[in-house]
Design a protein around this motif. Structure first.
Motif: not given
Length: 272
Positions: A23-51
């Protein structure tokens, strides 16, 4: 059989854990939307890859996804209070068409966050509007400079928003409200100017018509003078003889008395 409950309990626990993780791992992105990934154990906001694009995604349960609308959106700013060049208070309504884009939405989240409308766009449009309107008089705002003002507000707002990863598509000035006394004075002045232009147009039209009539009269006078100067007695007699010959050839009954008219011209007596 006695050992069965001891086996089921761990399985149930494992199933619940897996369900929570899913449940915590599943994400659904709707029409006209984009998801910005935040890596808690990594570098934070992922900006070097497409959303994350539209659809279903599985992410690590300790990461987060922030969903942004990347369609064009509209902000309607009603009755913004601004001052004209002479210090009069003006109320202005404007629509702002903007959007976050797929290419820059991660940077937008990292630098401005989800509340970028309130923290960036609204202050930008108000600041640009105050700056632009302050260059013009109420009369210019009300009539002649509306399109120029709209364009300048767009350009100034765009300069503020572009470095902050927000795409500005258009700024539309919906209405300009002036103090009633100023509005009435401007409308009276515009009416007087219109009446003056109409009067000047009538004067110019009348003058052109008079010039035309003078030219036509002068042309007729010149033509008559030239004709009078060219009609000698000899020419008139020749013309009279030609006319007499043509009339004599007519089948109608007539009597022609030769040499009886003025200057020896013939006299024609018809049957009427």
């Amino acid at each position: 059989m006695e050992k069965l409950p001891k086996i089921i309990v761990p399985l149930v626990v494992i199933g619940i854990v897996l369900l929570v993780l899913l449940t915590k791992s599943a994400v659904t992105i709707g029409s006209g939307e984009r998801g910005v990934l935040y890596e808690t154990l990594g570098s934070g906001v992922v900006t070097d890859e497409p959303p994350l694009g539209e659809g279903f995604h599985i992410i690590a349960p300790w990461n987060k996804v922030f969903v942004y609308n990347v369609r064009q959106q509209e902000l309607f700013e009603r009755e913004m209070s601004v001052l004209s060049s002479n210090g009069l208070e003006i109320k202005l309504d404007a629509s702002v068409l903007y959007q976050a884009t797929t290419e820059t939405v991660a940077k937008l989240h990292q630098t401005r966050g989800e509340d970028y409308l309130q923290s960036v766009i609204i202050p930008a449009i108000r600041s640009a509007t105050r700056s632009v309107v302050g260059r013009y008089t109420p009369e210019q705002l009300y009539s002649t400079k509306r399109d120029a003002i709209q364009k300048e507000i767009f350009e100034e707002t765009k300069k503020i928003l572009e470095p902050q990863y927000i795409q500005l598509n258009s700024v539309l000035v919906r209405d300009v409200t002036l103090p009633p006394t100023i509005k009435e004075a401007i409308e009276r002045k515009l009416k007087q100017e219109q009446e003056s232009l109409e009067y000047e147009f009538r004067l110019v039209t009348a003058d052109k018509e008079a010039q035309k009539q003078r030219i036509e009269a002068q042309g007729k006078a010149d033509a008559n003078r030239i004709l009078s100067a060219s009609l000698t007695d000899k020419i008139l007699q020749d013309k009279g003889i030609e006319a007499t010959i043509k009339l004599s050839e007519s089948p109608n009954s007539k009597v022609i008395v030769i040499g009886s008219g003025d200057s020896g011209m013939p006299i024609i007596l018809g049957n009427q």
